[in-house]
Design a protein around this motif. Structure first.
Motif, PDB file in Angstrom:
ATOM      1  N   ARG A  87     -20.846  92.000  65.824  1.00  0.00           N
ATOM      2  CA  ARG A  87     -22.299  92.026  65.780  1.00  0.00           C
ATOM      3  C   ARG A  87     -22.816  93.304  65.128  1.00  0.00           C
ATOM      4  N   ASP A  88     -21.996  94.338  65.079  1.00  0.00           N
ATOM      5  CA  ASP A  88     -22.366  95.606  64.456  1.00  0.00           C
ATOM      6  C   ASP A  88     -21.631  95.705  63.118  1.00  0.00           C
ATOM      7  N   PRO A  89     -22.347  95.794  61.990  1.00  0.00           N
ATOM      8  CA  PRO A  89     -21.679  95.806  60.681  1.00  0.00           C
ATOM      9  C   PRO A  89     -20.717  96.978  60.491  1.00  0.00           C
ATOM     10  N   VAL A  90     -21.052  98.157  61.049  1.00  0.00           N
ATOM     11  CA  VAL A  90     -20.163  99.320  60.918  1.00  0.00           C
ATOM     12  C   VAL A  90     -18.867  99.085  61.693  1.00  0.00           C
ATOM     13  N   LEU A  91     -19.010  98.604  62.935  1.00  0.00           N
ATOM     14  CA  LEU A  91     -17.826  98.316  63.734  1.00  0.00           C
ATOM     15  C   LEU A  91     -17.005  97.202  63.104  1.00  0.00           C
ATOM     16  N   ALA A  92     -17.685  96.205  62.571  1.00  0.00           N
ATOM     17  CA  ALA A  92     -16.979  95.083  61.939  1.00  0.00           C
ATOM     18  C   ALA A  92     -16.167  95.551  60.731  1.00  0.00           C
ATOM     19  N   GLU A  93     -16.734  96.468  59.956  1.00  0.00           N
ATOM     20  CA  GLU A  93     -16.030  96.988  58.785  1.00  0.00           C
ATOM     21  C   GLU A  93     -14.791  97.784  59.201  1.00  0.00           C
ATOM     22  N   HIS A  94     -14.953  98.605  60.231  1.00  0.00           N
ATOM     23  CA  HIS A  94     -13.819  99.391  60.737  1.00  0.00           C
ATOM     24  C   HIS A  94     -12.736  98.468  61.270  1.00  0.00           C
ATOM     25  N   LYS A  95     -13.150  97.458  62.024  1.00  0.00           N
ATOM     26  CA  LYS A  95     -12.189  96.523  62.616  1.00  0.00           C
ATOM     27  C   LYS A  95     -11.414  95.789  61.523  1.00  0.00           C
ATOM     28  N   GLY A 109      -9.154 101.276  52.966  1.00  0.00           N
ATOM     29  CA  GLY A 109     -10.394 101.036  53.699  1.00  0.00           C
ATOM     30  C   GLY A 109     -10.607 102.031  54.820  1.00  0.00           C
ATOM     31  N   LEU A 110      -9.548 102.337  55.580  1.00  0.00           N
ATOM     32  CA  LEU A 110      -9.666 103.302  56.677  1.00  0.00           C
ATOM     33  C   LEU A 110      -9.920 104.706  56.151  1.00  0.00           C
ATOM     34  N   LYS A 111      -9.268 105.074  55.056  1.00  0.00           N
ATOM     35  CA  LYS A 111      -9.492 106.406  54.473  1.00  0.00           C
ATOM     36  C   LYS A 111     -10.953 106.573  54.071  1.00  0.00           C
ATOM     37  N   ARG A 112     -11.485 105.543  53.438  1.00  0.00           N
ATOM     38  CA  ARG A 112     -12.876 105.620  52.982  1.00  0.00           C
ATOM     39  C   ARG A 112     -13.828 105.737  54.170  1.00  0.00           C
ATOM     40  N   ALA A 117     -17.276 109.313  57.550  1.00  0.00           N
ATOM     41  CA  ALA A 117     -17.637 109.849  58.863  1.00  0.00           C
ATOM     42  C   ALA A 117     -17.391 111.345  58.953  1.00  0.00           C
ATOM     43  N   LEU A 118     -16.989 111.965  57.835  1.00  0.00           N
ATOM     44  CA  LEU A 118     -16.730 113.407  57.773  1.00  0.00           C
ATOM     45  C   LEU A 118     -15.627 113.822  58.732  1.00  0.00           C
ATOM     46  N   VAL A 130      -8.261 103.940  65.849  1.00  0.00           N
ATOM     47  CA  VAL A 130      -8.483 102.517  66.095  1.00  0.00           C
ATOM     48  C   VAL A 130      -9.988 102.283  66.228  1.00  0.00           C
ATOM     49  N   PRO A 131     -10.470 101.069  66.044  1.00  0.00           N
ATOM     50  CA  PRO A 131     -11.893 100.785  66.254  1.00  0.00           C
ATOM     51  C   PRO A 131     -12.325 101.119  67.680  1.00  0.00           C
TER      52      PRO A 131
END
Length: 412
Positions: A87-95, A109-112, A117-118, A130-131
């Motif tokens: 439901r959260d686009p940021v969390l979905a992208e990380h997952k 993808g994880l590196k980016r 996130a600095l 992990v997410p």
């Protein structure tokens, strides 16, 4: 329809196990009453009765383990498509990026995401965070299966240490009249407590075939695989850890007889020998309860292992009522004199000078420190054809209020 049938079946299994547990305790009480009657009439109990009681006692423990396991299994929600990550686009992208990394080793993808996130792309040992939803599930599972964590205070930190000031004596204070001068009170002498977060790791393994299976929920698989390893290590450290590269357990604290208790040590109540007293053995338990101040006592819990609990299970009050009581319902703890019992298998057995029973308000007495973030490093090379997942989290712990916990020491 199929999922409904499976859920009902699991629920029936738990209920049946709980009913078996209740029947086993009734059989235990009946057999123990026979044993006590034999002792009163013959000054000794029958060998057959003793053996029967031992078998029922063992069956009672095994049934309780089964109830605990089934209850825990039923309480675990799936980490599937209904989670907040979708439901959260940021969390979905990380997952999604984490899923790709675990299955294929592709970390772009994880590196980016971590660069955005600095944060550093990897920790000292490598790996990626992990997410959040997986981290929370790991911690939630640990709270269910790690006995001391479940009853202690938990603080999440972002650094390597948690520090807090404390005053053993407390600030000076006094009463004054409405118009009376206010004399200056003496300032409290403050000291500092430090709780470092140490690295805890697990290394689950999977075949590439499992990772290639799109039906497998990778998030849930990671959480399930590290749960037992983390809980076992935490359980031992929170009880008896020496503080060297691990949390400091409450049994590693210095102790002193409760009559001369002082801050920085845990007070002990002596049993008078290497076992419970032969007559009125429950009196030392009453003494242990009332060694704790009333403010701590109302939220107190007994902590002991199953062998010690087995010995205490036979105690009765002056009216012949058993002091140990089974859980009133599923998901609740057994009680002793009205206080819940937490089973911690890392507590020592009854022996000379052993502190086999702890009693206290662990929410106020013991602090667990979690550093935010669980990392996973994928290793497809070290154990071919398996892929290893070096999973780490940082956790610390220690006593934060020495007045909140008392120990029963089996010594004269």
């Amino acid at each position: 329809m199929m999922s409904h049938i499976e859920t009902k079946s699991a629920s029936d299994d738990v209920s049946a196990a709980f009913e078996d547990f209740a029947r086993a305790f009734e059989a235990f009480k009946e057999t123990n009453d026979v044993r006590l009657g034999q002792i009163e009439t013959r000054l000794t109990s029958d060998v057959v009765t003793d053996e029967k009681l031992a078998r029922i006692d063992h069956a009672l423990d095994e049934t309780k383990r089964r109830v605990d396991h089934l209850t825990l299994q039923r309480a675990r929600p799936p980490l599937g498509a209904n989670t907040e990550a979708f439901r959260d686009p940021v969390l979905a992208e990380h997952k999604q990026a984490f899923d790709v990394y675990v299955r294929t080793g592709e970390a772009t993808g994880l590196k980016r995401l971590e660069e955005k996130a600095l944060s550093a792309a990897s920790g000292p040992d490598g790996g990626y965070l992990v997410p959040d939803v997986v981290e929370r599930e790991v911690l939630r599972r640990l709270a269910s299966v790690s006995p001391i964590r479940a009853i202690s205070s938990v603080k999440v930190i972002s650094g390597g240490h948690y520090k807090r000031a404390f005053s053993a004596a407390g600030p000076a204070s006094g009463w004054v009249g409405e118009t009376s001068p206010r004399p200056e009170t003496a300032g409290p002498a403050l000291s500092e407590m430090s709780f470092p977060a140490m690295e805890l790791y697990a290394m689950p393994a999977a075949t590439q075939t499992l990772l290639d299976d799109a039906v497998v929920d990778i998030d849930r698989w990671i959480a399930e695989e590290v749960e037992a390893a983390f809980a076992e290590q935490e359980g031992a450290a929170f009880v008896k850890g020496d503080g060297v590269n691990k949390p400091k357990g409450f049994l590693a604290s210095d102790t002193v007889e409760d009559e001369i208790w002082e801050w920085g040590r845990l007070g002990t109540v002596q049993t008078g020998g290497p076992d419970f007293p032969a007559t009125n053995p429950s009196d030392v338990m009453v003494e242990l309860i009332y060694a704790l101040k009333a403010g701590y006592r109302q939220n107190a819990t007994f902590v002991m292992n199953r062998k010690t609990q087995s010995a205490i299970r036979r105690f009765k009050d002056e009216n012949g009522q058993y002091l140990w009581a089974p859980p009133a319902s599923l998901g609740q703890a057994a009680t002793l004199m009205g206080f819940p019992i937490v089973e911690a298998e890392d507590m020592p057995d009854i022996a000379v000078n052993a502190c086999a029973v702890a009693f206290g308000d662990f929410k106020r007495g013991y602090l667990v420190v979690d550093r935010a973030g669980v990392r996973v490093l994928r290793d497809p090379y070290s154990a071919k054809p398996y892929v290893l997942f070096y999973t780490t989290k940082r956790v610390g712990g220690g006593v934060q209020d020495y007045a909140a916990i008392k120990l029963l020491k089996f010594a004269a």
